[in-house]
Design a protein around this motif. Structure first.
Motif, mmCIF file in Angstrom:
data_model
loop_
_atom_site.group_PDB
_atom_site.id
_atom_site.type_symbol
_atom_site.label_atom_id
_atom_site.label_comp_id
_atom_site.label_asym_id
_atom_site.label_seq_id
_atom_site.Cartn_x
_atom_site.Cartn_y
_atom_site.Cartn_z
ATOM 1 N N TYR A 66 22.882 19.868 63.261
ATOM 2 C CA TYR A 66 23.311 20.896 62.765
ATOM 3 C C TYR A 66 22.936 21.087 64.327
ATOM 4 C CZ TYR A 66 23.579 20.068 57.971
ATOM 5 O OH TYR A 66 23.877 20.243 56.370
ATOM 6 N N TYR A 95 27.374 26.272 58.747
ATOM 7 C CA TYR A 95 26.114 26.676 57.566
ATOM 8 C C TYR A 95 25.346 28.704 57.579
ATOM 9 C CZ TYR A 95 22.588 24.996 61.230
ATOM 10 O OH TYR A 95 22.521 25.146 62.307
ATOM 11 N N LEU A 105 26.809 25.743 53.523
ATOM 12 C CA LEU A 105 27.489 25.395 54.268
ATOM 13 C C LEU A 105 28.968 25.209 53.678
ATOM 14 C CD1 LEU A 105 26.567 21.967 54.054
ATOM 15 C CD2 LEU A 105 25.349 23.614 53.024
#
Length: 153
Positions: A66, A95, A105
């Motif tokens: 991420y 997301y 997401l």
């Protein structure tokens, strides 16, 4: 003398109660963090299990990164759908983390469609869980940060 002692004692009690209130309120403010996309940052190990197409058993092990700004990249290390195993599939998605630490997401599938999920970030961004929201699926995923590093904290 007694009145003066009582006034001093009362004043000390009031000051003590006030200072305790300030400390407690400060600690509560620190404990009530607001989440954002920056709450998810770094590499996470993810495990999924459930059913797709209403009946086919599904399991997945992946490594997801991420970026803290709403983008996900990663590799599905192993995926089993009704016993058919595939390995090392690249994946990407997006997301959005809400201030209450819930998030949504979407991942791009290899066939061009998307898989959609809703979940929650917890443990100061070190863990997450989410559930697929597409019809015909019952897939739950849990993830944990692989390396405890988040420059946004």
């Amino acid at each position: 003398m007694t009145i003066r002692r009582n006034c001093v004692t009362l004043t000390l009690c009031i000051l003590s109660a006030f200072s305790t209130s300030v400390v407690v309120n400060t600690q509560q403010a620190k404990a009530e963090k607001i989440c954002s996309n920056r709450s998810l940052y770094g590499a996470y190990e993810a495990q999924s299990a459930g059913y797709i197409n209403n009946t086919d058993p599904y399991a997945l092990q992946g490594l997801l990164t991420y970026d803290g700004n709403g983008k996900i990249t990663g590799t599905i290390l192993v995926r089993s759908v009704a016993g058919q195993v595939t390995t090392n599939l690249p994946t990407q998605g997006t997301y959005q983390v809400n201030s209450d630490c819930s998030f949504t997401l979407s991942f791009q599938r290899t066939d061009g469609t998307t898989a959609n999920y809703s979940g929650v970030v917890y443990d100061d961004g070190n863990k997450f869980s989410f559930t697929q929201t597409d019809p015909g699926t019952i897939v739950n995923t849990k993830g944990e940060r692989v390396k405890n590093y988040n420059p946004y904290r």
